[in-house]
Design a protein around this motif. Structure first.
Motif, mmCIF file in Angstrom:
data_model
loop_
_atom_site.group_PDB
_atom_site.id
_atom_site.type_symbol
_atom_site.label_atom_id
_atom_site.label_comp_id
_atom_site.label_asym_id
_atom_site.label_seq_id
_atom_site.Cartn_x
_atom_site.Cartn_y
_atom_site.Cartn_z
ATOM 1 N N LEU A 138 0.811 -1.216 0.000
ATOM 2 C CA LEU A 138 0.000 0.000 0.000
ATOM 3 C C LEU A 138 0.844 1.265 0.000
ATOM 4 N N ARG B 97 -10.398 2.213 0.936
ATOM 5 C CA ARG B 97 -9.855 1.694 -0.327
ATOM 6 C C ARG B 97 -10.034 2.624 -1.520
ATOM 7 N N ALA C 40 -4.250 -2.452 -2.631
ATOM 8 C CA ALA C 40 -5.557 -1.992 -2.144
ATOM 9 C C ALA C 40 -6.690 -2.806 -2.757
#
Length: 462
Positions: free
Chosen positions: A268, A326, A437
């Protein structure tokens, strides 16, 4: 798997569970303490990056060529990132067993001491190879402290907030990054602007490092006035004996049951970490050495661009409380990927306004991912292993991506004579963030956003 621990979010429910009202004076004091303490911690860490690009090649590697000296200085910069996962592991274990607050206090004190001592180091001209050796040791200590403090700060903030405010609360730790960049650049510019280049390289560069001693006042304040998180206190209270509620080996539990989540959590951060360190360190070295851009205007560009982060990070955290974590991270990762080549085309013009555009747009995209990550990483793990899991994910990205990016950028440009390989690398990092993600679950789903009784990530052991 242990029985889920639920906590009502209404005012009476919060008081019954020992949770502070999110708008209370104590909660605001906690947000302020988190922002100030984390800002000074990051100031100390980022200050080293600026000095590594502009000062340390001359002070600690004076007999090397310009390129070799820069690469050696940036390799010492990397040492801090190598230490960060170690600090994260140690602090995560202690923080999951004994509380967030004592670990944060210890990490802040350790960082202040290491940074102050860097300002006291003799130059290589005075003591030879001992000087860069001590520099690497102290940089390693900085990395240990930074690796431990991030998880503690963001958990102090997010675990003290309700599920509808965790995204925003976590950004008070994340916003400390641009605050630290602004302060470190202002102090560095002031010190260099008030004296000649000779005086600055001889002794003036030490002033910003010695200034870090102010962190000890923040340490004393947190120790005296800030309580540990209500969620951790509730975790210890849940069982009749605390040892039944607290995982004895949280790191082992994370590795055994949540290793895939750690790797995706690490991914991420790829976009934001790579482009950020290109902008605050690699760009300084490349633009001054290869493009002939003056040092102080570049520092001013980084400073002004960081103002955009002060707005974008809290906004993205706030929006993530409404629409989920997200979506913002997906948009930010894809934005960094798309912007990678335009970024270096604009930088290559050596035009200060165009360099500013490149950096500020890049900062906006990366902040869309960085703002929600504080709450997102924490919510991916249960409270009993949360410090260990979130810290491991965050700090693995630090050593894999952050620390090596300025060095890699300098080496790629020197080897190819082009910034295109660096742009391709940033593109790849953006796509890794997007993919990570994509495969992770939403931790702030619609039912939680609409029903404050439902709190994600509240199982004792995961």
């Amino acid at each position: 798997m242990a029985t889920p621990l639920t906590q009502p979010e209404g005012q009476s429910g919060r008081l019954a569970a020992g949770l502070p009202a999110p708008r209370s004076r104590g909660f605001r004091r906690l947000l302020a303490a988190g922002l100030i303490g984390s800002s000074i911690e990051w100031y100390d860490f980022f200050l080293y990056g600026t000095a590594a690009a502009l000062v340390f090649p001359h002070v600690f590697f004076p007999h090397s060529s310009a390129l070799t000296g820069t690469l050696l200085a940036l390799s010492t910069f990397w040492a801090g990132f190598v230490a960060r996962p170690i600090g994260g592991v140690l602090a995560g274990h202690l923080g999951d067993r004994y509380g967030r607050k004592p670990v944060v206090v210890g990490c802040l004190a350790l960082m202040g001491a290491a940074t102050f001592l860097i300002g006291c180091l003799p130059s290589a001209g005075a003591v030879g190879a001992l000087a860069p050796t001590l520099l690497v040791v102290l940089r390693f200590v900085q990395g240990l402290a930074t690796g431990g403090q991030w998880g503690g700060i963001v958990l102090l903030l997010t675990e003290s907030a309700g599920p509808k405010r965790r995204g925003f609360a976590g950004t008070f730790g994340q916003t400390s990054v641009p605050v630290a960049v602004i302060i470190s650049n202002l102090v560095f510019m002031a010190a260099s602007g008030l004296m000649s280049d000779h005086s600055f390289l001889a002794w003036g560069w030490r002033i910003p490092f010695l200034f870090s001693a102010v962190i000890f006042s923040v340490v004393l304040y947190i120790q005296a006035r800030v309580e540990d998180t209500p969620e951790f206190r509730e975790l210890r209270r849940t069982a009749g004996r605390p040892e039944r509620a607290v995982v004895r080996a949280p790191l082992a539990q994370v590795i055994r049951s949540r290793w895939g989540t750690v790797l995706l959590g690490c991914g991420l951060l790829s976009a934001t970490n790579s482009l950020f360190y290109v902008s605050i360190s690699g760009l300084l070295s490349y633009a001054t050495d290869s493009l002939g851009v003056k040092r102080d205007p570049l520092l001013a560009i980084v400073l002004l661009s960081s103002v955009a982060m002060l707005v974008t990070i809290p906004w993205s955290g706030h929006i993530s409380d409404r629409v989920g974590r997200r979506p913002l991270i997906l948009i930010g990762g894809l934005g960094v990927a798309v912007w990678a080549f335009p970024y270096f085309w604009l930088v290559g013009t050596a035009s200060l306004p165009l360099i500013f555009v490149a950096v500020v747009v890049g900062f906006v995209f990366q902040c869309l991912t960085y703002g929600p990550i504080a709450s997102f990483l924490g919510e991916l793990f249960a409270p009993g292993i949360r410090y260990s899991g979130a810290s491991m994910a965050y700090q693995l990205s630090a050593v894999v991506v952050s620390g090596g990016t300025p060095f890699l950028m300098t080496a790629l440009i020197a080897g190819t004579g082009s910034t295109m390989p660096v742009a391709a690398y940033i593109l790849l990092m953006g796509l890794i963030t997007f993919a990570s993600a994509w495969f992770l679950p939403e931790t702030n789903p619609a039912e939680v956003r609409s029903d404050p009784q439902m709190i994600p990530g509240t199982q004792l052991y995961g």
